[in-house]
Design a protein around this motif. Structure first.
Motif, PDB file in Angstrom:
ATOM      1  N   LEU A 102      49.002 -12.840 -25.034  1.00  0.00           N
ATOM      2  CA  LEU A 102      50.331 -13.300 -24.618  1.00  0.00           C
ATOM      3  C   LEU A 102      51.438 -12.364 -25.093  1.00  0.00           C
ATOM      4  O   LEU A 102      52.260 -11.931 -24.278  1.00  0.00           O
ATOM      5  CB  LEU A 102      50.570 -14.731 -25.095  1.00  0.00           C
ATOM      6  N   PRO A 103      51.512 -11.984 -26.378  1.00  0.00           N
ATOM      7  CA  PRO A 103      52.566 -11.043 -26.778  1.00  0.00           C
ATOM      8  C   PRO A 103      52.414  -9.654 -26.169  1.00  0.00           C
ATOM      9  O   PRO A 103      53.407  -8.967 -25.942  1.00  0.00           O
ATOM     10  CB  PRO A 103      52.445 -10.989 -28.305  1.00  0.00           C
ATOM     11  N   ARG A 104      51.191  -9.255 -25.854  1.00  0.00           N
ATOM     12  CA  ARG A 104      51.000  -7.970 -25.192  1.00  0.00           C
ATOM     13  C   ARG A 104      51.465  -8.021 -23.737  1.00  0.00           C
ATOM     14  O   ARG A 104      51.730  -6.977 -23.142  1.00  0.00           O
ATOM     15  CB  ARG A 104      49.530  -7.549 -25.258  1.00  0.00           C
ATOM     16  N   THR A 105      51.559  -9.211 -23.189  1.00  0.00           N
ATOM     17  CA  THR A 105      51.985  -9.373 -21.801  1.00  0.00           C
ATOM     18  C   THR A 105      53.491  -9.544 -21.686  1.00  0.00           C
ATOM     19  O   THR A 105      54.141  -8.909 -20.845  1.00  0.00           O
ATOM     20  CB  THR A 105      51.279 -10.588 -21.166  1.00  0.00           C
ATOM     21  N   ILE A 106      54.083 -10.387 -22.528  1.00  0.00           N
ATOM     22  CA  ILE A 106      55.512 -10.705 -22.382  1.00  0.00           C
ATOM     23  C   ILE A 106      56.341 -10.333 -23.605  1.00  0.00           C
ATOM     24  O   ILE A 106      57.552 -10.575 -23.631  1.00  0.00           O
ATOM     25  CB  ILE A 106      55.717 -12.211 -22.063  1.00  0.00           C
ATOM     26  N   GLY A 107      55.709  -9.741 -24.616  1.00  0.00           N
ATOM     27  CA  GLY A 107      56.431  -9.373 -25.824  1.00  0.00           C
ATOM     28  C   GLY A 107      56.347 -10.478 -26.868  1.00  0.00           C
ATOM     29  O   GLY A 107      56.209 -11.658 -26.536  1.00  0.00           O
ATOM     30  N   PRO A 108      56.457 -10.109 -28.157  1.00  0.00           N
ATOM     31  CA  PRO A 108      56.255 -11.095 -29.217  1.00  0.00           C
ATOM     32  C   PRO A 108      57.311 -12.197 -29.279  1.00  0.00           C
ATOM     33  O   PRO A 108      56.981 -13.343 -29.601  1.00  0.00           O
ATOM     34  CB  PRO A 108      56.275 -10.246 -30.504  1.00  0.00           C
ATOM     35  N   LEU A 109      58.572 -11.893 -28.971  1.00  0.00           N
ATOM     36  CA  LEU A 109      59.600 -12.927 -29.069  1.00  0.00           C
ATOM     37  C   LEU A 109      59.398 -14.022 -28.018  1.00  0.00           C
ATOM     38  O   LEU A 109      59.485 -15.217 -28.329  1.00  0.00           O
ATOM     39  CB  LEU A 109      60.987 -12.308 -28.938  1.00  0.00           C
ATOM     40  N   LYS A 110      59.143 -13.633 -26.782  1.00  0.00           N
ATOM     41  CA  LYS A 110      58.893 -14.626 -25.739  1.00  0.00           C
ATOM     42  C   LYS A 110      57.587 -15.369 -26.013  1.00  0.00           C
ATOM     43  O   LYS A 110      57.476 -16.578 -25.772  1.00  0.00           O
ATOM     44  CB  LYS A 110      58.828 -13.963 -24.365  1.00  0.00           C
ATOM     45  N   ALA A 111      56.583 -14.646 -26.514  1.00  0.00           N
ATOM     46  CA  ALA A 111      55.307 -15.282 -26.820  1.00  0.00           C
ATOM     47  C   ALA A 111      55.488 -16.334 -27.905  1.00  0.00           C
ATOM     48  O   ALA A 111      54.946 -17.454 -27.804  1.00  0.00           O
ATOM     49  CB  ALA A 111      54.282 -14.238 -27.257  1.00  0.00           C
ATOM     50  N   LYS A 112      56.242 -16.007 -28.934  1.00  0.00           N
ATOM     51  CA  LYS A 112      56.456 -16.989 -30.003  1.00  0.00           C
ATOM     52  C   LYS A 112      57.248 -18.188 -29.514  1.00  0.00           C
ATOM     53  O   LYS A 112      57.020 -19.320 -29.963  1.00  0.00           O
ATOM     54  CB  LYS A 112      57.137 -16.317 -31.195  1.00  0.00           C
ATOM     55  N   LEU A 113      58.169 -17.967 -28.577  1.00  0.00           N
ATOM     56  CA  LEU A 113      58.899 -19.096 -28.000  1.00  0.00           C
ATOM     57  C   LEU A 113      57.929 -20.078 -27.351  1.00  0.00           C
ATOM     58  O   LEU A 113      58.017 -21.295 -27.575  1.00  0.00           O
ATOM     59  CB  LEU A 113      59.919 -18.600 -26.974  1.00  0.00           C
ATOM     60  N   LEU A 114      56.986 -19.554 -26.549  1.00  0.00           N
ATOM     61  CA  LEU A 114      56.040 -20.426 -25.855  1.00  0.00           C
ATOM     62  C   LEU A 114      55.029 -21.055 -26.813  1.00  0.00           C
ATOM     63  O   LEU A 114      54.714 -22.240 -26.706  1.00  0.00           O
ATOM     64  CB  LEU A 114      55.314 -19.653 -24.758  1.00  0.00           C
TER      65      LEU A 114
END
Length: 271
Positions: A159-171
Motif C-alpha cells: 500500500l505505501p509503495r502504491t500511494i505513498g506512506p502518508l496516504k497509506a497510514k491514513l487508510l
C-alpha cells in the motif's frame, strides 16, 4: 469459443474459473459472505493460479467477486480458531502471501475488477494485480484496525509503495473506506467508472491488451515490477539489458517496426 468452466474448489465452489479466448476469469464465489478469503478459499485460489500459470494459451487473468462485493477480506470468525493453532495460522498466512507473490511474478497480466466492498485481504489481493478497474460505487478500505487486526498479506508494504506512506497510514490507521473515484485520484486504482460502465471498461482494456504482443506484455510487467524493487541505477541497467535482448531476438519487436513502416497491423506471435 465456448467458455470452459471449472471449479477450483470442489467444496462449495468457493472459487470458479471460466476461460475464453485466452482470458481466464476467476470469480470469488461466496457472495452471501461477501467473498471472504478464508483458509480453504486461499488454498483453492493458490492452486488455481498455479495451474493457470502452466497454461501458455492464457495471457490475461481477470479477478472478480460474485454478488455485491469483490472481497470483504478475511474470515474473522475463522481467525478465532486459527489464532489458537499457531502452525495452522502461519500456514494460512504463508499461503496467502504465496498467492499474491505468484500473481505479481506471473508472466500473465492480472486485472482486478472491483465493485462493492474491497476490504483488508480483499485490498491486499487487489494490490497484487497489474491493473485495477473500480466502480465509482466501490468501497475500498484496509479496515484491519477496525477489529484490532493488522495487515498480514503485504498490505503494510504494497500500500505505501502504491500511494505513498502518508496516504497509506491514513487508510490503515483510520480504517476509513473510500470510493472508486477517490481511489483513482489517490493512485490506488488504475481507472474508476460508474458501475453501469464497469463491464465496458473491462472489455475495453481486454481489447487493448489483445492487440499487444504477449511477449511485450510479459516484459513490460517484469521491468516495472522488478525495477521498482531495487536502486534506480540498477533498474535502468536491467531495463537496458532486457530491452536489448528483446529487440534483437524476438519476432514481435521487429515485426512491430515492419508493420509501422508498411502501415499495417502487426502479425504478433508472442515470440
Amino acid at each position: 469459443m465456448e467458455a470452459v468452466n471449472q471449479a477450483a474448489s470442489a467444496e462449495e465452489e468457493r472459487v470458479q474459473c471460466a476461460v475464453r479466448d485466452g482470458v481466464a476469469t476467476i470469480t470469488l464465489n461466496r457472495p452471501e459472505q461477501l467473498n471472504p478469503l478464508d483458509r480453504l478459499t486461499v488454498a483453492a485460489l493458490l492452486a488455481l493460479v498455479r495451474r493457470l500459470e502452466e497454461d501458455s494459451s492464457i495471457s490475461v487473468v481477470v479477478l472478480r467477486g460474485a454478488g455485491r462485493a469483490f472481497s470483504a477480506g478475511g474470515d474473522l470468525e475463522g481467525y478465532m480458531a486459527l489464532y489458537r493453532d499457531r502452525p495452522k495460522f502461519m500456514k494460512f498466512l504463508r499461503d496467502l502471501n504465496h498467492l499474491l507473490e505468484e500473481i505479481e511474478r506471473s508472466e500473465k497480466i492480472y486485472i482486478a475488477v472491483v465493485h462493492g466492498h474491497c476490504v483488508a485481504g480483499g485490498l491486499e489481493l487487489m494490490l497484487a494485480c497489474d491493473i485495477v478497474l473500480a466502480a465509482h460505487e466501490a468501497q475500498i478500505a484496509d479496515g484491519h484496525l477496525n477489529f484490532a487486526q493488522l495487515p498480514g498479506a503485504g498490505g503494510s508494504q504494497r500500500l505505501p509503495r502504491t500511494i505513498g506512506p502518508l496516504k497509506a497510514k491514513l487508510l490503515v490507521l483510520t480504517g476509513r473506506a473510500i470510493g472508486g473515484e477517490e481511489a483513482e485520484r489517490m493512485g490506488l486504482v488504475s481507472l474508476s467508472v460508474p458501475l453501469a460502465e464497469l463491464e465496458a471498461a473491462v472489455d475495453g482494456v481486454l481489447a487493448d491488451l489483445k492487440r499487444k504482443s504477449p511477449l511485450g506484455l510479459k516484459g513490460a510487467k517484469y521491468l516495472i515490477n522488478t525495477g521498482g524493487l531495487g536502486a534506480r541505477d540498477a533498474a535502468l541497467e536491467l531495463e537496458l539489458q532486457y530491452v536489448h535482448h528483446y529487440a534483437t531476438t524476438s519476432h514481435d519487436a521487429y515485426e512491430g517496426l515492419a508493420a509501422f513502416k508498411e502501415k499495417r497491423k502487426p502479425d504478433l506471435k508472442g515470440e
